[in-house]
Design a protein around this motif. Structure first.
Motif, PDB file in Angstrom:
ATOM      1  N   ARG A  73     -58.327  52.074 -57.084  1.00 33.61           N
ATOM      2  CA  ARG A  73     -59.265  52.118 -55.869  1.00 33.61           C
ATOM      3  C   ARG A  73     -59.399  53.234 -55.270  1.00 33.61           C
ATOM      4  NH1 ARG A  73     -60.009  46.626 -53.610  1.00 33.61           N
ATOM      5  NH2 ARG A  73     -58.842  45.161 -54.686  1.00 33.61           N
ATOM      6  N   ILE A  74     -60.445  54.012 -55.149  1.00 30.63           N
ATOM      7  CA  ILE A  74     -60.452  55.333 -54.488  1.00 30.63           C
ATOM      8  C   ILE A  74     -61.286  54.976 -53.130  1.00 30.63           C
ATOM      9  CG2 ILE A  74     -61.345  57.849 -54.522  1.00 30.63           C
ATOM     10  CD1 ILE A  74     -60.355  57.390 -57.479  1.00 30.63           C
ATOM     11  N   ALA A  75     -60.854  55.565 -51.994  1.00 31.48           N
ATOM     12  CA  ALA A  75     -61.556  55.371 -50.879  1.00 31.48           C
ATOM     13  C   ALA A  75     -63.185  55.706 -51.189  1.00 31.48           C
ATOM     14  CB  ALA A  75     -60.875  56.286 -49.817  1.00 31.48           C
ATOM     15  N   ARG A  81     -65.237  62.616 -57.341  1.00 28.84           N
ATOM     16  CA  ARG A  81     -64.807  63.720 -57.199  1.00 28.84           C
ATOM     17  C   ARG A  81     -63.867  63.995 -58.327  1.00 28.84           C
ATOM     18  NH1 ARG A  81     -62.107  64.300 -51.638  1.00 28.84           N
ATOM     19  NH2 ARG A  81     -61.002  65.622 -52.703  1.00 28.84           N
ATOM     20  N   GLY A  82     -63.636  63.057 -59.277  1.00 31.09           N
ATOM     21  CA  GLY A  82     -62.689  63.189 -60.520  1.00 31.09           C
ATOM     22  C   GLY A  82     -61.400  62.737 -60.279  1.00 31.09           C
ATOM     23  N   LEU A  83     -61.180  62.129 -59.008  1.00 35.79           N
ATOM     24  CA  LEU A  83     -59.787  61.703 -58.722  1.00 35.79           C
ATOM     25  C   LEU A  83     -59.319  60.394 -59.665  1.00 35.79           C
ATOM     26  CD1 LEU A  83     -59.596  61.718 -55.014  1.00 35.79           C
ATOM     27  CD2 LEU A  83     -58.332  63.274 -56.215  1.00 35.79           C
ATOM     28  N   THR A 121     -63.507  55.425 -70.412  1.00 32.77           N
ATOM     29  CA  THR A 121     -63.932  56.114 -71.928  1.00 32.77           C
ATOM     30  C   THR A 121     -63.483  57.594 -71.615  1.00 32.77           C
ATOM     31  OG1 THR A 121     -65.790  55.023 -72.023  1.00 32.77           O
ATOM     32  CG2 THR A 121     -65.834  56.921 -73.136  1.00 32.77           C
ATOM     33  N   ARG A 122     -63.556  58.386 -70.624  1.00 32.57           N
ATOM     34  CA  ARG A 122     -62.990  59.627 -70.322  1.00 32.57           C
ATOM     35  C   ARG A 122     -61.526  59.850 -70.866  1.00 32.57           C
ATOM     36  NH1 ARG A 122     -65.848  61.803 -65.560  1.00 32.57           N
ATOM     37  NH2 ARG A 122     -67.712  61.486 -67.016  1.00 32.57           N
ATOM     38  N   CYS A 123     -60.987  58.741 -70.302  1.00 28.98           N
ATOM     39  CA  CYS A 123     -59.133  58.770 -70.600  1.00 28.98           C
ATOM     40  C   CYS A 123     -59.082  58.257 -71.856  1.00 28.98           C
ATOM     41  CB  CYS A 123     -58.757  58.083 -69.365  1.00 28.98           C
ATOM     42  SG  CYS A 123     -59.009  58.740 -67.767  1.00 28.98           S
TER      43      CYS A 123
END
Ligand code: COA
Length: 166
Positions: A73-75, A81-83, A121-123
Protein backbone atom coordinates in the motif's frame (compact mmCIF):
# COMPACT_ATOMS: atom_id res chain seq x y z
CA UNK A 1 13.47 0.13 3.53
CA UNK A 2 13.05 -0.11 7.31
CA UNK A 3 11.52 -3.11 9.10
CA UNK A 4 8.14 -2.41 10.71
CA UNK A 5 7.98 -3.06 14.46
CA UNK A 6 5.03 -2.89 16.89
CA UNK A 7 6.38 0.48 18.07
CA UNK A 8 5.35 1.82 14.62
CA UNK A 9 1.66 0.99 15.13
CA UNK A 10 0.55 4.64 15.41
CA UNK A 11 2.40 5.61 12.22
CA UNK A 12 0.90 2.64 10.40
CA UNK A 13 -2.59 3.53 11.63
CA UNK A 14 -2.01 7.07 10.31
CA UNK A 15 -1.02 5.69 6.90
CA UNK A 16 -4.08 3.43 6.77
CA UNK A 17 -6.54 6.16 7.78
CA UNK A 18 -4.87 8.85 5.65
CA UNK A 19 -5.70 7.43 2.20
CA UNK A 20 -8.44 5.63 0.36
CA UNK A 21 -7.72 2.00 -0.62
CA UNK A 22 -10.17 1.42 -3.45
CA UNK A 23 -8.89 -2.06 -4.26
CA UNK A 24 -8.85 -3.46 -0.75
CA UNK A 25 -11.77 -5.06 1.05
CA UNK A 26 -12.04 -1.94 3.21
CA UNK A 27 -11.58 1.18 1.01
CA UNK A 28 -11.92 3.63 3.92
CA UNK A 29 -10.20 2.68 7.18
CA UNK A 30 -11.25 4.45 10.38
CA UNK A 31 -9.00 4.81 13.42
CA UNK A 32 -10.44 1.85 15.31
CA UNK A 33 -10.21 -0.49 12.32
CA UNK A 34 -6.66 0.71 11.63
CA UNK A 35 -5.53 -0.11 15.17
CA UNK A 36 -6.98 -3.60 14.76
CA UNK A 37 -5.20 -4.10 11.45
CA UNK A 38 -1.74 -3.18 12.75
CA UNK A 39 -1.44 -6.52 14.57
CA UNK A 40 -1.22 -8.26 11.20
CA UNK A 41 2.02 -6.50 10.28
CA UNK A 42 4.37 -8.40 12.59
CA UNK A 43 4.67 -11.86 14.13
CA UNK A 44 5.66 -15.36 13.14
CA UNK A 45 6.36 -15.59 9.41
CA UNK A 46 5.40 -11.94 8.88
CA UNK A 47 7.69 -9.06 7.90
CA UNK A 48 6.58 -5.58 6.88
CA UNK A 49 8.75 -2.70 5.64
CA UNK A 50 8.20 0.99 5.41
CA UNK A 51 8.43 2.42 1.91
CA UNK A 52 10.11 5.82 1.56
CA UNK A 53 9.98 6.69 5.26
CA UNK A 54 6.26 6.28 5.94
CA UNK A 55 4.89 6.80 2.41
CA UNK A 56 3.76 3.21 2.21
CA UNK A 57 4.13 -0.28 3.58
CA UNK A 58 4.85 -3.68 2.06
CA UNK A 59 4.08 -6.86 3.92
CA UNK A 60 5.08 -10.50 3.50
CA UNK A 61 3.13 -13.22 5.32
CA UNK A 62 3.61 -17.02 5.54
CA UNK A 63 7.38 -16.69 5.15
CA UNK A 64 7.83 -20.06 6.92
CA UNK A 65 5.76 -21.83 4.25
CA UNK A 66 6.80 -22.81 0.71
CA UNK A 67 4.67 -19.91 -0.61
CA UNK A 68 4.69 -16.45 0.97
CA UNK A 69 2.08 -13.82 0.17
CA UNK A 70 2.87 -10.15 -0.47
CA UNK A 71 0.66 -7.05 -0.20
CA UNK A 72 1.56 -3.38 -0.57
CA UNK A 73 0.00 0.00 0.00
CA UNK A 74 1.28 3.43 -0.94
CA UNK A 75 -0.30 6.66 0.30
CA UNK A 76 -2.52 8.21 -2.37
CA UNK A 77 -0.32 11.27 -2.84
CA UNK A 78 2.71 9.12 -3.69
CA UNK A 79 1.24 6.61 -6.13
CA UNK A 80 2.42 6.56 -9.73
CA UNK A 81 6.04 7.47 -8.85
CA UNK A 82 7.63 4.04 -9.06
CA UNK A 83 7.71 3.35 -5.33
CA UNK A 84 5.66 0.17 -5.77
CA UNK A 85 8.05 -1.68 -8.12
CA UNK A 86 11.07 -0.72 -6.00
CA UNK A 87 9.36 -2.01 -2.86
CA UNK A 88 8.21 -5.25 -4.48
CA UNK A 89 11.70 -5.98 -5.85
CA UNK A 90 13.17 -5.37 -2.40
CA UNK A 91 10.59 -7.54 -0.60
CA UNK A 92 10.94 -10.38 -3.11
CA UNK A 93 14.73 -10.45 -2.71
CA UNK A 94 14.43 -10.17 1.07
CA UNK A 95 12.08 -13.15 1.15
CA UNK A 96 14.11 -15.48 -1.06
CA UNK A 97 17.46 -14.48 0.45
CA UNK A 98 16.34 -14.82 4.05
CA UNK A 99 14.04 -17.84 3.90
CA UNK A 100 15.78 -20.77 2.18
CA UNK A 101 12.68 -22.99 2.30
CA UNK A 102 10.64 -20.49 0.34
CA UNK A 103 9.79 -21.60 -3.23
CA UNK A 104 7.42 -18.85 -4.35
CA UNK A 105 6.07 -15.40 -3.52
CA UNK A 106 2.48 -14.83 -4.48
CA UNK A 107 0.10 -11.86 -4.61
CA UNK A 108 -3.55 -11.38 -5.45
CA UNK A 109 -5.25 -8.29 -6.73
CA UNK A 110 -8.49 -7.18 -8.34
CA UNK A 111 -8.87 -7.44 -12.12
CA UNK A 112 -9.33 -3.67 -12.43
CA UNK A 113 -6.27 -2.77 -10.31
CA UNK A 114 -4.18 -2.00 -13.38
CA UNK A 115 -1.47 -0.24 -11.35
CA UNK A 116 -0.82 -3.27 -9.13
CA UNK A 117 -0.98 -5.66 -12.06
CA UNK A 118 1.62 -3.57 -13.89
CA UNK A 119 3.84 -3.62 -10.82
CA UNK A 120 3.67 -7.42 -10.54
CA UNK A 121 4.57 -7.89 -14.21
CA UNK A 122 7.36 -5.32 -14.04
CA UNK A 123 8.88 -7.22 -11.12
CA UNK A 124 8.94 -10.63 -12.84
CA UNK A 125 5.71 -12.01 -11.39
CA UNK A 126 3.61 -14.16 -13.74
CA UNK A 127 -0.17 -14.34 -13.87
CA UNK A 128 -1.12 -17.79 -12.53
CA UNK A 129 -4.77 -17.56 -11.68
CA UNK A 130 -7.96 -15.83 -12.74
CA UNK A 131 -10.77 -16.28 -10.24
CA UNK A 132 -14.11 -15.13 -11.59
CA UNK A 133 -16.33 -13.09 -9.25
CA UNK A 134 -14.11 -13.95 -6.28
CA UNK A 135 -13.58 -10.48 -4.77
CA UNK A 136 -16.56 -8.82 -3.09
CA UNK A 137 -16.73 -5.02 -3.05
CA UNK A 138 -19.56 -2.55 -2.52
CA UNK A 139 -22.42 -4.84 -3.44
CA UNK A 140 -20.71 -6.46 -6.41
CA UNK A 141 -18.13 -9.12 -7.17
CA UNK A 142 -14.89 -8.55 -9.08
CA UNK A 143 -12.59 -11.08 -10.68
CA UNK A 144 -9.38 -11.71 -8.70
CA UNK A 145 -5.99 -12.25 -10.37
CA UNK A 146 -3.12 -14.17 -8.79
CA UNK A 147 0.53 -13.51 -9.65
CA UNK A 148 3.61 -15.34 -8.41
CA UNK A 149 7.37 -15.44 -8.84
CA UNK A 150 9.39 -18.65 -8.52
CA UNK A 151 12.68 -18.77 -6.64
CA UNK A 152 14.53 -20.02 -9.73
CA UNK A 153 13.11 -17.22 -11.88
CA UNK A 154 14.07 -14.63 -9.26
CA UNK A 155 17.61 -16.09 -9.12
CA UNK A 156 18.07 -16.22 -12.90
CA UNK A 157 16.11 -13.13 -13.89
CA UNK A 158 13.82 -15.13 -16.19
CA UNK A 159 10.09 -15.88 -16.19
CA UNK A 160 8.76 -19.41 -16.55
CA UNK A 161 5.39 -19.29 -18.32
CA UNK A 162 2.39 -21.22 -17.01
CA UNK A 163 1.71 -24.41 -18.96
CA UNK A 164 -1.92 -23.62 -19.65
CA UNK A 165 -2.27 -26.44 -22.20
CA UNK A 166 -1.67 -29.24 -19.71
C1 COA B 1 -0.82 -0.38 -6.64
C2 COA B 1 0.37 0.41 -6.09
C3 COA B 1 1.07 -0.38 -5.01
C4 COA B 1 1.36 0.64 -7.26
O1 COA B 1 2.49 1.32 -6.78
P1 COA B 1 2.98 2.65 -7.51
O2 COA B 1 4.18 3.15 -6.82
O3 COA B 1 1.83 3.56 -7.65
O4 COA B 1 3.42 2.01 -8.91
P2 COA B 1 3.95 2.78 -10.20
O5 COA B 1 4.36 4.16 -9.87
O6 COA B 1 4.93 1.88 -10.87
O7 COA B 1 2.65 2.81 -11.08
C5 COA B 1 2.15 1.63 -11.68
C6 COA B 1 1.30 2.01 -12.86
O8 COA B 1 0.08 2.56 -12.39
C7 COA B 1 -0.06 3.91 -12.78
N1 COA B 1 -0.58 4.64 -11.61
C8 COA B 1 -0.36 4.36 -10.34
N2 COA B 1 -1.01 5.21 -9.54
C9 COA B 1 -1.65 6.04 -10.34
C10 COA B 1 -2.49 7.14 -10.11
N3 COA B 1 -2.83 7.54 -8.88
N4 COA B 1 -2.95 7.79 -11.17
C11 COA B 1 -2.62 7.38 -12.40
N5 COA B 1 -1.86 6.35 -12.69
C12 COA B 1 -1.37 5.68 -11.66
C13 COA B 1 1.32 4.35 -13.15
O9 COA B 1 1.33 5.37 -14.13
C14 COA B 1 1.92 3.09 -13.72
O10 COA B 1 1.46 2.88 -15.04
P3 COA B 1 2.41 2.20 -16.15
O11 COA B 1 2.61 0.79 -15.68
O12 COA B 1 1.62 2.31 -17.39
O13 COA B 1 3.68 2.97 -16.13
C15 COA B 1 -0.08 1.80 -5.53
O14 COA B 1 -0.64 2.55 -6.56
C16 COA B 1 -1.05 1.65 -4.38
O15 COA B 1 -0.63 1.56 -3.23
N6 COA B 1 -2.35 1.63 -4.67
C17 COA B 1 -3.36 1.48 -3.63
C18 COA B 1 -3.22 0.18 -2.86
C19 COA B 1 -3.30 -1.03 -3.76
O16 COA B 1 -4.09 -1.12 -4.69
N7 COA B 1 -2.45 -2.02 -3.44
C20 COA B 1 -2.43 -3.29 -4.11
C21 COA B 1 -3.36 -4.22 -3.42
S1 COA B 1 -3.19 -5.88 -3.99
Amino acid sequence: MRLYTPADADALAALLTGSSWPFHGRPGVDAEAARGMTGGFHGDGVRAFWIGGALGVIRLVDLGDPTAVVDLRIAAAHRGRGLGPAALRFATSYAFAGFPGLRRVEGVTRLDNTAMRAVFTRCGYVKEGHHRRAWPAAGTWHDAITYAVLREDWASGTTTPVDWAS
